[in-house]
Design a protein around this motif. Structure first.
Motif, PDB file in Angstrom:
ATOM      1  N   SER A 222      -2.128  -3.002  -6.743  1.00 52.16           N
ATOM      2  CA  SER A 222      -2.984  -1.815  -6.817  1.00 52.16           C
ATOM      3  C   SER A 222      -3.320  -1.246  -5.435  1.00 52.16           C
ATOM      4  O   SER A 222      -4.158  -0.354  -5.320  1.00 52.16           O
ATOM      5  N   ALA A 223      -2.667  -1.746  -4.384  1.00 53.23           N
ATOM      6  CA  ALA A 223      -2.975  -1.291  -3.029  1.00 53.23           C
ATOM      7  C   ALA A 223      -2.712   0.210  -2.898  1.00 53.23           C
ATOM      8  O   ALA A 223      -1.677   0.712  -3.338  1.00 53.23           O
ATOM      9  N   ASN A 224      -3.653   0.914  -2.286  1.00 57.35           N
ATOM     10  CA  ASN A 224      -3.475   2.358  -2.058  1.00 57.35           C
ATOM     11  C   ASN A 224      -3.661   2.732  -0.596  1.00 57.35           C
ATOM     12  O   ASN A 224      -3.741   3.907  -0.265  1.00 57.35           O
ATOM     13  N   ILE A 225      -3.760   1.721   0.269  1.00 61.11           N
ATOM     14  CA  ILE A 225      -3.809   1.961   1.704  1.00 61.11           C
ATOM     15  C   ILE A 225      -3.039   0.839   2.377  1.00 61.11           C
ATOM     16  O   ILE A 225      -3.147  -0.328   1.986  1.00 61.11           O
ATOM     17  N   GLY A 226      -2.215   1.185   3.346  1.00 61.23           N
ATOM     18  CA  GLY A 226      -1.410   0.174   4.018  1.00 61.23           C
ATOM     19  C   GLY A 226      -0.888   0.675   5.346  1.00 61.23           C
ATOM     20  O   GLY A 226      -0.978   1.865   5.668  1.00 61.23           O
ATOM     21  N   ILE A 227      -0.336  -0.249   6.131  1.00 57.13           N
ATOM     22  CA  ILE A 227       0.239   0.056   7.439  1.00 57.13           C
ATOM     23  C   ILE A 227       1.622  -0.549   7.478  1.00 57.13           C
ATOM     24  O   ILE A 227       1.808  -1.719   7.102  1.00 57.13           O
TER      25      ILE A 227
ATOM     26  N   ARG B 134      -0.520   4.673   5.680  1.00 56.66           N
ATOM     27  CA  ARG B 134      -0.210   5.448   4.471  1.00 56.66           C
ATOM     28  C   ARG B 134      -1.356   5.301   3.477  1.00 56.66           C
ATOM     29  O   ARG B 134      -1.783   4.197   3.180  1.00 56.66           O
ATOM     30  N   ILE B 135      -1.838   6.429   2.986  1.00 64.76           N
ATOM     31  CA  ILE B 135      -2.923   6.453   2.006  1.00 64.76           C
ATOM     32  C   ILE B 135      -2.397   7.133   0.749  1.00 64.76           C
ATOM     33  O   ILE B 135      -1.942   8.286   0.791  1.00 64.76           O
ATOM     34  N   HIS B 136      -2.450   6.403  -0.348  1.00 64.86           N
ATOM     35  CA  HIS B 136      -1.943   6.906  -1.622  1.00 64.86           C
ATOM     36  C   HIS B 136      -3.128   7.347  -2.474  1.00 64.86           C
ATOM     37  O   HIS B 136      -3.797   6.541  -3.102  1.00 64.86           O
ATOM     38  N   ASN B 137      -3.371   8.638  -2.465  1.00 62.36           N
ATOM     39  CA  ASN B 137      -4.419   9.214  -3.291  1.00 62.36           C
ATOM     40  C   ASN B 137      -3.722  10.095  -4.308  1.00 62.36           C
ATOM     41  O   ASN B 137      -2.715   9.699  -4.888  1.00 62.36           O
ATOM     42  N   GLU B 138      -4.221  11.287  -4.568  1.00 58.96           N
ATOM     43  CA  GLU B 138      -3.494  12.200  -5.436  1.00 58.96           C
ATOM     44  C   GLU B 138      -2.161  12.578  -4.806  1.00 58.96           C
ATOM     45  O   GLU B 138      -1.182  12.857  -5.482  1.00 58.96           O
ATOM     46  N   SER B 139      -2.123  12.591  -3.495  1.00 58.74           N
ATOM     47  CA  SER B 139      -0.876  12.767  -2.755  1.00 58.74           C
ATOM     48  C   SER B 139      -0.858  11.709  -1.661  1.00 58.74           C
ATOM     49  O   SER B 139      -1.888  11.154  -1.301  1.00 58.74           O
ATOM     50  N   THR B 140       0.306  11.418  -1.154  1.00 61.14           N
ATOM     51  CA  THR B 140       0.435  10.387  -0.140  1.00 61.14           C
ATOM     52  C   THR B 140       0.363  11.018   1.252  1.00 61.14           C
ATOM     53  O   THR B 140       1.107  11.939   1.558  1.00 61.14           O
ATOM     54  N   ALA B 141      -0.552  10.476   2.052  1.00 60.14           N
ATOM     55  CA  ALA B 141      -0.692  10.952   3.434  1.00 60.14           C
ATOM     56  C   ALA B 141      -0.206   9.861   4.370  1.00 60.14           C
ATOM     57  O   ALA B 141      -0.511   8.686   4.180  1.00 60.14           O
ATOM     58  N   THR B 142       0.602  10.252   5.350  1.00 60.38           N
ATOM     59  CA  THR B 142       1.102   9.319   6.360  1.00 60.38           C
ATOM     60  C   THR B 142       0.583   9.770   7.712  1.00 60.38           C
ATOM     61  O   THR B 142       0.844  10.908   8.145  1.00 60.38           O
TER      62      THR B 142
ATOM     63  N   ASP C 162     -11.845 -12.750  -6.325  1.00 55.71           N
ATOM     64  CA  ASP C 162     -11.979 -11.318  -6.064  1.00 55.71           C
ATOM     65  C   ASP C 162     -10.939 -10.470  -6.798  1.00 55.71           C
ATOM     66  O   ASP C 162     -11.041  -9.249  -6.811  1.00 55.71           O
ATOM     67  N   LEU C 163      -9.929 -11.129  -7.363  1.00 57.27           N
ATOM     68  CA  LEU C 163      -8.856 -10.373  -7.991  1.00 57.27           C
ATOM     69  C   LEU C 163      -9.383  -9.516  -9.133  1.00 57.27           C
ATOM     70  O   LEU C 163     -10.289  -9.908  -9.866  1.00 57.27           O
ATOM     71  N   LEU C 164      -8.793  -8.348  -9.278  1.00 58.02           N
ATOM     72  CA  LEU C 164      -9.121  -7.528 -10.436  1.00 58.02           C
ATOM     73  C   LEU C 164      -8.675  -8.257 -11.695  1.00 58.02           C
ATOM     74  O   LEU C 164      -7.702  -9.005 -11.690  1.00 58.02           O
ATOM     75  N   HIS C 165      -9.389  -8.045 -12.773  1.00 57.21           N
ATOM     76  CA  HIS C 165      -9.131  -8.796 -13.999  1.00 57.21           C
ATOM     77  C   HIS C 165      -7.693  -8.596 -14.497  1.00 57.21           C
ATOM     78  O   HIS C 165      -7.129  -9.480 -15.129  1.00 57.21           O
ATOM     79  N   LYS C 166      -7.107  -7.460 -14.193  1.00 57.32           N
ATOM     80  CA  LYS C 166      -5.762  -7.206 -14.701  1.00 57.32           C
ATOM     81  C   LYS C 166      -4.698  -7.943 -13.889  1.00 57.32           C
ATOM     82  O   LYS C 166      -3.541  -7.997 -14.291  1.00 57.32           O
TER      83      LYS C 166
END
Length: 884
Positions: free
Chosen positions: A265-270, A318-326, A171-175
């Motif tokens: 590349s994670a953009n969502i976490g706890i 925490r969600i990392h999009n164009e800005s980070t929301a906590t 499942d890993l991204l090719h990079k």
């Protein structure tokens, strides 16, 4: 005093240990600690750290790597402000201490390693009123050693590296390059401490008197050496390292944002927890799904996701999009973009029975909740793995729609409220799709299946001729659940890898009465022997020793450098000599030497596959029709070539007729040999030409005759759209039908003047998908005046395959010894001559170049004709069609 927000997080305040540090990590000496710690001191933690989401300050503010070594004297830490925090969170570890063993290696008393329950030190809390409370810090309870044996974990403290979600290597991204072995990646999660060489232990000391002013901590050595790296105070009510049970939430993201919880590349976490998975929220359209035998598959909803997580109730997402929301976890219910699933789960037994008789039956089951989220049985994969050679569970993956195979009963943990259940079992029982409401008192969901088609009672037996990568018992379960009476599990080789090698014994039929089974569902382990150019061949049900080599001639089937040691024809002949049947698999490719085996009469059936489950490929039929056109007996069977959970056992299957004898594996093989078969993805058919079953041979006099073709077609799965009569590969009759009806019957009168073959072809269509060929009967061969079918054009193409295989052996194939090389060529020469002789008898004349002359031809005659087909090796074939 409440925790402040100097570190940006009001929940936690790191405590300065500057006044208590007594060692520099870089300056540790042999007298300070064990040699193992000295050798790994560069791996001890320093600086600002976020451990399990909790901030710690380890070392002095100037960056020096300092630590408290608690060994031979106590250490005091005065708090500059009186504290009322509920908990003190420690990062600490014990130095190693070995137990003495007797000369024979026996340790007594046996305390383990680390020494269970031994008090390393004491932490004493002092209050402003003069009272104090001492806490013993014991090995494998509140503290443990930097390195521990497998299975000797701690009871009240965690290793400093928290478990995390990870993608499988596939499942890993090719990079991203895999960082752990492939097999371990199948866990989809790491364990506490994963990747660390020196474990630091996190312990939450509960302050028994938060109402009193805490003024001092005294750390006293007892038995051994302890290292204290850092302390953080918190006013959380419960242990921050103890997470709640997993839960799901629906998240509506900004357009284009794809939540990704894995790796760099994670953009969502706890922070005080972990995101387990993020999957698209699915639209099932329950109005059209419930009670529908053929509903559309669910589709992902745009920008809607199911986020599954485990966390402390005071965690932050925490969600990392164009800005980070906590977002505090406690605030999710008030957020319009978040919806929490029902938290109360009820243990429920789901039981499946067949209405007639009431017996419990294996089946395929799917359950989803209000969000369209898949709910697995307690003992099933919550995220089935659909990749090649990775399907270790008994599940089926159809795009985003997951199902599990159960033996008729399964335990579930279901949310209160509505759940949706789908149960299917083969092509003869009506699928069930219902809504159930789970209440606090729900213990059992009973589902009855109705058998609406009676092909099994008429003597028809189902089979999948081609399955890989399942254990025999899992194959037995999946066959039973899919209504497949015979599953042929094929051992093979894949480069340097072998599959099901130890499951083959050349004698055992799993599930048979003599082996303790019901006798209704059977599994037999055979082999698929393969060569990447010459072709593949399925050797089924043979007795005795395994036919080897399983694969030959190098990659991509056998190992690099393997010489060519066998032909498809030789493998087929040996299988029949060992009382097996031979199936030419996944017709037509690899298109080569299988033609020789069929010409020489070593093939019992040809297999229709349906890769991607999109129907029988017309390309496959085109290849099969050539052999029928030339008079070769080639009954049709269905096999999936299942190699992952994206294919269900029996998605395309064989129906074969057994009459006037009990069903056994041997009687099934005999039915295939007789050719009374059809291949199907769902529609069931009965088809006769006169008094002849499909697969039969019919004799007519020289005058021919008019044949009465009678057919019956039914389907409870694939909607039928057309029923077609095929004669010599050409469409002779066709009738369009209403897909909603499900049951059809008819007949045609077919005048016959010359030898031919006749078969029934069924087309079907799911919703807005393209029409597909959903079923095909074996052919009834009609012989007029004793003359076999023969089509000169098709004969030439078959001959080309044989000659091409010969050319490959002569030019490119890695040679074994000279004797083997000559033997392989001899096999192909015999097939070529057999077909050549037929072509001559039918007036297909040809010119031979010197290297390819055959002794049985008169070389003084030039048989070239202007209408001939010229071969590169010097043959020219006339295409006049004449009968034997």
């Amino acid at each position: 005093m409440q925790p402040n927000s100097t570190n940006g997080d009001p929940r936690f305040v790191p405590v300065s240990l500057q006044s208590a540090y007594n060692r520099s990590i870089s300056g540790l000496q042999p007298g300070d600690c064990s040699d193992t710690v000295l050798a790994n001191k560069d791996k001890l933690l320093t600086g600002r750290q976020q451990l399990w989401g909790v901030p710690f300050s380890l070392g002095l503010p100037d960056g020096a790597s300092n630590v408290i070594v608690l060994k031979d004297r106590e250490v005091e830490l005065d708090f500059p402000h009186s504290l009322h925090d509920r908990q003190l969170l420690f990062v600490h570890a014990a130095d190693f201490k070995e137990s003495d063993a007797s000369p024979d290696g026996i340790i007594s008393p046996m305390m383990g390693n680390p020494r269970l329950g031994e008090t390393v030190c004491e932490y004493v809390l002092h209050y402003s009123d003069g009272s104090a409370v001492a806490f013993p810090i014991r090995r494998r309870y509140q503290i443990s050693e930097f390195q521990v044996k497998w299975g000797e974990n701690s009871f009240e403290s965690f290793k400093h590296v928290k478990p995390r979600t990870m993608a499988t290597n596939t499942d890993l991204l090719h990079k991203e390059a895999p960082t752990i072995p492939w097999g371990q990646s199948q866990l989809r999660t790491t364990f506490p401490g994963f990747g660390s060489v020196m474990h630091h232990w996190l312990y939450a000391l509960q302050n028994p008197h938060p109402d009193k002013e805490l003024v001092r901590l005294v750390m006293q050595p007892c038995d051994g050496t302890a290292f204290i790296f850092g302390i953080t105070r918190t006013n959380l009510a419960t242990n921050p390292f103890r997470w709640d049970a997993r839960r799901k939430a629906r998240f509506v993201s900004a357009p284009g944002f794809v939540p990704q919880p894995f790796g760099e590349s994670a953009n969502i976490g706890i922070d005080l927890g972990e995101v387990i998975s993020v999957t698209p929220a699915l639209e099932y359209d329950h109005t059209g799904w419930l009670n529908n035998p053929n509903p559309r598959l669910p589709s992902p909803k745009p920008n809607e996701w199911i986020v599954e997580y485990t966390a402390h109730p005071d965690a932050l997402i925490r969600i990392h999009n164009e800005s980070t929301a906590t977002i505090p976890l406690r605030e999710l219910p008030a957020r319009p973009e978040w919806s929490l699933s029902e938290n109360a789960l009820r243990k429920v037994t789901v039981r499946i029975t067949e209405r007639a008789g009431g017996r419990k039956v294996a089946a395929k089951i799917h359950v989803h909740g209000a969000f369209g989220d898949y709910i697995a049985p307690v003992n099933g994969h919550r995220i089935p793995n659909a990749h090649w050679f990775e399907d270790y569970g008994a599940e089926y993956v159809q795009d985003f729609h997951y199902s599990a195979y159960i033996d008729g009963e399964a335990e579930y943990k279901l949310p209160l409220g509505d759940v949706y259940i789908e149960v299917t079992k083969g092509f003869e029982l009506k699928p069930v799709r219902k809504r159930f409401t789970i209440a606090a008192e729900t213990n059992l969901i009973a589902i009855e299946l109705d058998r609406v088609l009676d092909w099994r009672q008429k003597g028809w037996v189902t089979a999948d001729t081609h399955v890989h990568f399942l254990s025999p018992q899992t194959a037995l379960l999946e066959g039973d659940a899919e209504g497949v009476n015979v599953v042929n599990l094929l051992t093979s080789q894949w480069g340097e890898m072998f599959s099901n090698l130890g499951d083959f014994d050349g004698k055992t039929t799993i599930g048979s009465k003599e082996n303790g089974g019901s006798g209704e569902y059977l599994v037999r382990v055979g082999t698929e022997n393969r060569q990447h150019v010459l072709g593949h061949i399925s050797l089924i049900g043979y007795e005795g020793k395994m036919i080897v080599p399983l694969c030959t001639g190098g990659p991509d089937e056998s190992g690099l450098g393997d010489p060519l040691e066998a032909t498809v024809t030789e493998w087929a002949k040996q299988c029949r000599e060992q009382n097996g049947i031979v199936v030419m698999p996944h017709l037509p490719n690899p298109r080569a030497e299988g033609a020789a085996a069929l010409v020489l009469g070593e093939i019992d059936a040809v297999e229709m596959c349906s890769f991607e489950n999109i129907g029988i490929n017309p390309y496959s039929l085109s290849d099969w029709y050539r052999y029928l056109n030339c008079g070769y007996k080639a009954p049709a069977v269905g096999g999936t070539d299942k190699m992952s959970q994206q294919t269900a056992v029996g998605t395309i299957r064989t129906y074969s007729l057994i009459r006037n004898e009990p069903f056994t594996y041997e009687s099934w093989m005999d039915s295939v040999r007789r050719g009374h078969t059809f291949a199907t993805l769902g529609p069931l058919l009965d088809f006769r030409v006169g008094d002849c079953e499909m697969g039969s041979l019919m004799q007519l006099p020289a005058s021919g005759g008019t044949l009465d073709v009678v057919w019956q077609v039914s389907s409870v799965t694939v909607p039928v759209t057309k029923i077609e009569l095929v004669v010599d590969g050409l469409l002779r009759e066709s009738v369009a039908v209403d897909p909603e009806v499900g049951h059809y019957a008819g007949h045609w009168s077919v005048p016959v003047k010359d030898s031919c073959w006749i078969a029934l072809r069924i087309r079907g269509k799911y919703h807005d998908q393209s029409e597909m060929i959903a079923a095909h009967s074996s052919a009834v061969t009609v012989i007029v005046d004793g003359k076999s079918c023969f089509n000169a054009t098709d004969a030439v193409t078959i001959l080309e395959q044989i000659e091409g295989s010969t050319a490959y052996i002569k030019t490119l194939a890695t040679k074994a010894d000279e004797q083997t090389y000559k033997r392989l060529l001899l096999t192909l020469t015999s097939a070529q001559r057999a077909l050549h002789n037929r072509m001559h008898r039918h007036g297909v004349m040809h010119h031979h170049s010197a290297p390819d002359r055959h002794e049985h031809h008169d070389h003084d005659h030039d048989h070239r004709h202007g209408s001939g087909h010229k071969h590169g090796h010097g043959h020219s074939h006339n295409l006049d069609h004449k009968h034997d």
